[in-house]
Design an enzyme around this catalytic site. Structure first.
Site, PDB file in Angstrom:
ATOM      1  CE  LYS A 199      -2.084   3.145   2.173  1.00  0.00           C
ATOM      2  NZ  LYS A 199      -1.774   4.562   1.804  1.00  0.00           N
ATOM      3  CD  GLU A 274      12.845   4.480   9.926  1.00  0.00           C
ATOM      4  OE1 GLU A 274      13.279   4.091  11.007  1.00  0.00           O
ATOM      5  OE2 GLU A 274      13.131   5.583   9.436  1.00  0.00           O
ATOM      6  CB  CYS A 308      13.514   9.206   8.632  1.00  0.00           C
ATOM      7  SG  CYS A 308      12.064   8.675   7.791  1.00  0.00           S
ATOM      8  CD  GLU A 410      10.428  13.324  11.701  1.00  0.00           C
ATOM      9  OE1 GLU A 410       9.307  12.817  11.867  1.00  0.00           O
ATOM     10  OE2 GLU A 410      11.375  12.728  11.172  1.00  0.00           O
TER      11      GLU A 410
HETATM   12  C1  UN1 Z   1      14.691   8.381   5.133  1.00  0.00           C
HETATM   13  O1  UN1 Z   1      15.269   9.324   5.631  1.00  0.00           O
HETATM   14  O2  UN1 Z   1      13.456   8.289   5.187  1.00  0.00           O
HETATM   15  O3  UN1 Z   1      20.263   7.729   4.571  1.00  0.00           O
HETATM   16  C2  UN1 Z   1      15.438   7.339   4.402  1.00  0.00           C
HETATM   17  C3  UN1 Z   1      19.537   8.319   3.803  1.00  0.00           C
HETATM   18  C4  UN1 Z   1      18.825   7.556   2.688  1.00  0.00           C
HETATM   19  C5  UN1 Z   1      17.602   6.912   3.231  1.00  0.00           C
HETATM   20  C6  UN1 Z   1      16.767   7.854   4.020  1.00  0.00           C
HETATM   21  N1  UN1 Z   1      19.713   6.569   2.138  1.00  0.00           N
HETATM   22  O4  UN1 Z   1      19.349   9.519   3.886  1.00  0.00           O
END
Ligand code: UN1
Length: 523
Positions: A199, A274, A308, A410
């Site tokens: 999804k 995550e 993230c 965040e």
């Molecule tokens: C994310 O931040 O959601 O390390 C993933 C990184 C990428 C993956 C990020 N290879 O910034």
């Protein structure tokens, strides 16, 4: 954290009506269920709109129902037994083929991703490359998937453990890495012998569609991979709540993650989450300042800060504070904000109107904080070439105190908070003083300091003299505390999400041997 959404359905606002006109010829896409491309039973679609130009509809995607999701789950269930029995090296061959298709189509996949997601072409190229890397690396597991053998405590007895697939996996994926993150979940799930239903995020279904289409072309059999688009509250919930779905793997917002975790707990499903980050760069007084500034700009404003792993806090030693912040602001002000398809652009738009408002809301919060200074940026860009997109200026707050909301929550946008510090120990304390634990970095030329910080930081990822972003697929990815629930994607560690262990004892003594009870002597 990844927030939904811009699904422009039913009640179009001004921008939407314009979009609908410009997108009259936009293609209508389908769900993928049991090897067939099918419309939703609802007959409805939603628009996938270009965040750099909301007058452009990238495509229309099925606004699916719980019933559509039920059909996808049934298809994945129907294929499960045969896929599990196909030897892992054979499964992996199909995945290597998938990798070749992604390489062949990389340019097209990248530009389509930029159109739906907004980040600049070199970053969408990186996103597709990450999916390619993941595919090649993880397909190699088809000839490994190691278990181990170990001595048994009784004579004439053999002990080992092997991996077995968990079964049917539901994958709920975010919009900020629309192909890389689905691949982190899909490829290991498949090589381990699971069937899946994906999804994708409503904001970026096209890149997942492209990945699934490539799976079809690679010859992955019908029912093994299924995709259903639509809202989290309907199709996401139908996936999470379906008793046949053994595992949910989710990347996205903390709020949604909590709901998913609750639903999985209700029925004892495996759940891998995550979620957010409030990542930090520590800049020590002996750092190479230019390098640290470059890393901060890349980490804070790459992907418009919508990672993230984004560098949303920068803790800087007072001895270099002024020099660092001046250079950071200078650099941030030179960034060219625009359409990610334009090779001149450094930073694209943010994903949608809700995201833009949320980020601007944080700018207001920051301005009201006593002592924090808005050193640059902070505004929406909506004139000229920016008129039809969700653009905003790269934003730097300085003199931020560690407890302020902009230093704790965040923001998921191009906003970073610079916090002064007077020592490494204090920097580490500030750095650890948030509810998340994804990524941290230190800039220093002193190996002792670097190792000390590495040891003290309670995060899943740590960098020395490099930004908080840029994780590679063959190392585990994930975080501590509020970032997740203890799992790691990527690396070989992801195999522990998508397999369960089976311990096997073979007693070839021909008699009853009772572990923990019978004594074994030297005779
Ligand atoms: C994310 O931040 O959601 O390390 C993933 C990184 C990428 C993956 C990020 N290879 O910034």
């Amino acid at each position: 954290m990844v927030q939904a959404k811009k699904a422009l359905i039913k009640k179009p606002g001004k921008a939407t009506r314009k979009a609908a006109r410009a997108g009259a010829s936009a293609k209508t896409y389908s769900n993928y269920i049991n090897g067939e491309w099918v419309a939703s039973r609802s007959g409805e679609t939603f628009e996938n709109v270009n965040p750099a130009n909301t007058r452009e509809v990238v495509g229309r995607f099925p606004l699916s129902t719980a019933e559509d999701m039920g059909a996808a789950v049934a298809a994945a269930q129907g294929a499960a037994e045969r896929w599990r029995r196909l030897p892992a090296p054979r499964r992996a061959e199909l995945l290597f083929r998938l990798g070749e298709i992604l390489i062949r189509d990389k340019d097209k996949l990248s530009s389509e991703m930029t159109r739906e997601m907004g980040k600049v072409l070199k970053e969408t190229g990186g996103d597709v490359q990450e999916a390619i890397d993941c595919t090649y690396y993880t397909a190699g597991e088809g000839r490994r998937l190691h278990g181990y053998t170990t001595p048994a405590e009784m004579p004439d007895k053999f002990a080992m453990c092997v991996r077995q697939p968990v079964g049917l996996c539901g994958l709920i994926t975010p919009w900020n890495f629309p192909m890389a993150i689905p691949s982190w979940k899909l490829i290991p799930a498949l090589v381990c012998g699971n069937t899946v239903v994906i999804k994708p995020a409503e904001d970026t279904p096209l890149s997942t569609y492209n990945l699934v289409r490539a799976c079809e072309e690679a010859g992955i059999p019908p029912g093994v991979v299924n995709m259903v688009t639509g809202h989290g509250e309907t199709v996401g919930a139908a996936l999470t709540g379906n008793p046949s779905v053994r595992l949910i793997s989710f990347t996205g917002s903390t709020e949604t993650g909590r709901v998913i975790a609750g639903a999985c707990a209700e029925r004892n499903a495996i759940c891998s989450l995550e979620m957010g980050g409030k990542n930090v760069i520590m800049v020590m007084e002996d750092a190479d300042i230019e390098l640290a500034v470059e890393g901060a700009v890349w980490g804070a404003f790459g992907t418009s800060g919508q990672r993230c792993t984004a560098s949303s806090r920068i803790v800087v030693h007072k001895k270099v504070y002024r020099k660092f912040t001046e250079r950071l602001v200078e650099h941030a002000e030179t960034l060219r904000v625009g359409d990610g398809l334009d090779p001149q652009t450094d930073m694209g738009p943010v994903i949608n109107a809700d995201a833009l408002h949320k980020i601007l809301g944080y700018v207001e919060v920051g301005q009201k904080e006593d002592g924090a200074k808005l050193a640059c940026g902070g505004k929406r860009l909506d004139k000229g070439a920016h008129a039809d997109g969700y653009f905003m200026e790269p934003t730097v707050f300085t003199d931020v105190a560690p407890g302020m909301r902009i230093a704790q929550e965040e923001i998921f946008g191009p906003v970073t908070a610079v916090i002064p510090t007077s020592s490494l120990d204090e920097a580490v304390e500030i750095a650890n003083g948030v509810r998340y634990g994804l990524s941290a970095a230190i800039y220093t030329r002193d190996v002792n300091r670097a190792f000390h910080a590495m040891n003290e930081m309670y995060t899943g990822i740590f960098y020395v003299n490099s930004s908080t972003i840029g994780a590679e697929v063959h190392l585990p990815f994930g975080g501590t505390k509020g970032t997740g629930n203890g799992h790691r994607e990527a690396g070989t560690q992801v195999l522990d999400i998508f397999t369960e262990w089976k311990s096997v004892y073979v007693d070839y003594s021909g008699k009853l041997q009772r572990a923990q009870i019978d004594e074994v002597s030297f005779e």
